[in-house]
Write an enzyme that holds these catalytic residues in place. Structure first.
Site, mmCIF file in Angstrom:
data_model
loop_
_atom_site.group_PDB
_atom_site.id
_atom_site.type_symbol
_atom_site.label_atom_id
_atom_site.label_comp_id
_atom_site.label_asym_id
_atom_site.label_seq_id
_atom_site.Cartn_x
_atom_site.Cartn_y
_atom_site.Cartn_z
ATOM 1 N N ASP A 139 -3.444 -6.969 5.094
ATOM 2 C CA ASP A 139 -4.345 -7.909 5.768
ATOM 3 C C ASP A 139 -4.197 -9.325 5.234
ATOM 4 O OD1 ASP A 139 -5.478 -6.028 7.437
ATOM 5 O OD2 ASP A 139 -6.925 -5.377 5.928
ATOM 6 N N PHE B 185 -4.202 2.964 14.736
ATOM 7 C CA PHE B 185 -4.656 3.903 13.713
ATOM 8 C C PHE B 185 -5.752 3.206 12.908
ATOM 9 C CE2 PHE B 185 -2.080 7.799 12.821
ATOM 10 C CZ PHE B 185 -1.357 7.797 14.008
ATOM 11 N N ASN C 254 0.863 -1.179 0.000
ATOM 12 C CA ASN C 254 0.000 0.000 0.000
ATOM 13 C C ASN C 254 0.903 1.234 0.000
ATOM 14 O OD1 ASN C 254 0.478 0.927 2.869
ATOM 15 N ND2 ASN C 254 -0.153 -1.195 3.193
ATOM 16 N N LYS D 264 -10.374 -4.431 19.146
ATOM 17 C CA LYS D 264 -8.942 -4.690 19.384
ATOM 18 C C LYS D 264 -8.520 -4.303 20.805
ATOM 19 C CE LYS D 264 -7.964 -4.153 14.435
ATOM 20 N NZ LYS D 264 -6.904 -4.131 13.427
#
Ligand code: CTP
Length: 401
Positions: free
Chosen positions: A281, A326, A212, A344
Site C-alpha cells: 500500500d 481478493f 509481504n 472498489k
C-alpha cells in the site's frame, strides 16, 4: 478433495531413457489427482526402473510384453485398456518410440498399444541433444503433431550425457500440468483473462525493500486454471519463486508502480480480471542510491501511498468486464471484504483470512469466502489452491452467462 484427474483412465508409457526415473514421480502425481493409471513400458525401460515400482505405485499390472506366457489374455486385455483410456502420456519418449509412432510400427507392447489408442496422446521426447536435433527425429515429431498428438518441448540445459542443449524431460509437474490442460473442458475459450499474483517490493535502498510473504501460489493457480479451461491468459506477477506457467503470457514486475503499468496496459483487452496480488500500500518516498548505513538509535522512513490498482480498474470497468479482487484479512472478514467490494466497484471479492498455516500466503491450501454485490456469500471448505481457483472461475462464468 477431488483431484483434477478424478475418474480418468490414463496410460503412462515409459521408454528406456535415463529420465525414466522421473516417470515414477509423474505416476505419483497422476494418481494423487485421482487418475487410474496403467503403465506400459518397453523392455529397455525395465533396465532403468523395475516394473514392480510402477506396479506398486499404480496398483495395476504393468504391461511390458503382449505375449506373456503366464498371462494368456494379456494381449486382448491390454488392447481393451488402450481403447478405454482417456489419455496417454509417453514420458520419456525415446527417438525410437517417436519414429515408431510416426510411422505406424507396432513391434512391442508400447508401440502396439499406441496404435490401438483413440484418445489424446501427450508425447514427451527426451534424448541426447544431437539426437533430438537430428532432422529425422524432428521430421518424426512434426509428423506426430500433424497426426494430432501433443508434443511437449523438452527442456534445455546440461544433460546426463554431458551435452548442453535441448533434450531434457520436463519436470513431472510440468508434464502433469499439460496433461490436465489437455483433459479440461474449454468453457473459457474465447475469453481473455488478466490475473495478478505475488507480492510487490518497494525498495528502500539497493539491498532492502518493503514487501509481504505472498508466495504467488494463489494467483498462479487462478492463471493456470483459466488456461486449462481455454482462456487466453495474461499473468502479471511480482517476485515469486514460481516459474512461468505454460501457455500463459507472464509479465514479471517488482514494484506496485510497475504492476499498475502492466495491468493498465492489458486491462482494456480483458474480459475477466482477477486481482490476487498482495500489493504494497505504501512505498518509500525516496529510494537511496546506496546502502543506508546504520547510525542513530531510531530512524523513521517517509512513506507515500501507492496507487490502488484495483480501485482504479473499478472506476474504468466496462459493463461486460468482470472484476474480482481478493481481501487478505486477519479479522472481521465479512465486514472488511464487503467494504472493499463496494468501494472498489467489484463483481466479486474473495475473502481470505490469512495467518493460519493451512490458508493464506505460502500454504498450498486455502479457505476462502466469496462475496458478491447482491450480498450473497459462499464460504468454501478448505481445499487446494487449484480447486479454489476453479470455484472462483465457476462462479464468474455463472454470472457472466
Ligand atoms: N490492491 C490493489 N492495489 C493496491 C492495494 C490493493 O490493486 N495498492 C488490490 C489487491 O490486489 C486485492 C485488493 O486490492 O485484490 C485488496 O487488497 P488488500 O491488501 O486486501 O486491501 P487494501 O485495499 O490494500 O486495504 P487494507 O490494506 O487497508 O486492508
Amino acid at each position: 478433495m477431488t483431484g483434477r484427474l478424478q475418474d480418468k483412465q490414463l496410460i503412462l508409457g515409459v521408454c528406456g531413457g535415463i529420465a525414466a526415473y522421473k516417470s515414477v514421480q509423474l505416476l505419483r502425481l497422476m494418481t494423487q489427482q485421482g487418475a487410474r493409471v496403467r503403465v506400459v513400458m518397453t523392455r529397455h525401460a525395465g533396465e532403468f526402473v523395475a516394473p514392480l515400482t510402477f506396479e506398486a505405485l499404480s496398483g495395476e499390472p504393468v504391461c511390458i510384453d503382449l505375449f506373456d506366457r503366464t498371462d494368456r489374455d494379456a494381449s486382448i486385455r491390454h488392447i481393451d485398456w488402450a481403447q478405454e483410456a482417456d489419455a496417454a502420456v509417453i514420458a520419456p519418449a525415446t527417438a525410437n518410440l517417436v519414429a515408431k509412432l510416426a510411422n505406424g510400427t507396432a513391434d512391442d507392447a508400447l508401440s502396439t498399444f499406441l496404435l490401438a489408442m483413440i484418445c489424446p496422446v501427450l508425447v514427451c521426447p527426451s534424448m541426447n541433444t544431437h539426437m533430438y536435433q537430428h532432422p529425422s527425429v524432428q521430421r518424426n515429431l512434426d509428423r506426430l503433431k500433424s497426426d494430432g498428438h501433443m508434443v511437449l518441448e523438452p527442456g534445455a540445459g546440461q544433460l546426463a550425457c554431458g551435452t548442453v542443449g535441448p533434450g531434457r524431460l520436463p519436470e513431472p509437474e510440468q508434464i502433469l500440468d499439460r496433461l490436465i490442460s489437455r483433459l479440461t473442458p474449454k468453457d473459457l475459450a474465447g475469453k481473455r483473462v488478466l490475473v495478478t499474483a505475488g507480492p510487490t517490493r518497494e525498495f528502500i535502498d539497493p539491498v532492502r525493500f518493503i514487501s509481504n510473504p505472498s508466495s504467488g501460489k494463489m494467483g498462479f493457480a487462478v492463471a493456470a486454471a483459466a488456461e486449462h479451461r481455454g482462456a487466453e491468459v495474461t499473468l502479471v506477477t511480482g517476485p515469486t519463486r514460481l516459474s512461468d506457467p505454460a501457455g500463459i503470457q507472464t509479465i514479471r514486475v517488482v514494484s506496485a508502480r510497475e504492476m499498475a503499468g502492466a495491468v493498465f496496459d492489458h486491462f482494456e483487452a480483458a474480459d475477466i480480471i482477477i486481482k490476487t496480488a498482495a500489493v504494497s500500500d505504501y512505498s518509500p518516498r525516496e529510494t537511496a542510491d546506496h546502502k543506508i548505513k546504520k547510525g542513530a538509535e531510531e530512524m523513521s522512513l517517509a512513506l507515500q501511498k501507492n496507487i490502488d490498482i484495483l480501485r482504479t480498474l473499478g472506476g474504468r470497468k466496462r459493463p461486460n468486464q468482470f472484476l474480482a479482487g481478493f481481501a487478505a484479512e486477519t479479522r472481521d472478514l465479512r465486514e472488511n471484504a464487503c467494504k472493499k467490494l463496494v468501494e472498489k466497484n467489484l463483481d466479486m471479492i474473495v475473502g481470505n483470512l490469512v495467518g493460519n498455516p493451512d490458508s493464506g500466503f505460502s500454504a498450498d491450501t486455502n479457505r476462502v469466502t466469496l462475496f458478491f454485490p447482491n450480498r450473497e456469500k459462499e464460504p468454501l471448505e478448505i481445499m487446494d489452491k487449484a480447486s479454489v481457483a476453479h470455484r472462483i472461475l465457476d462462479r464468474i462464468m455463472e454470472r457472466l452467462s
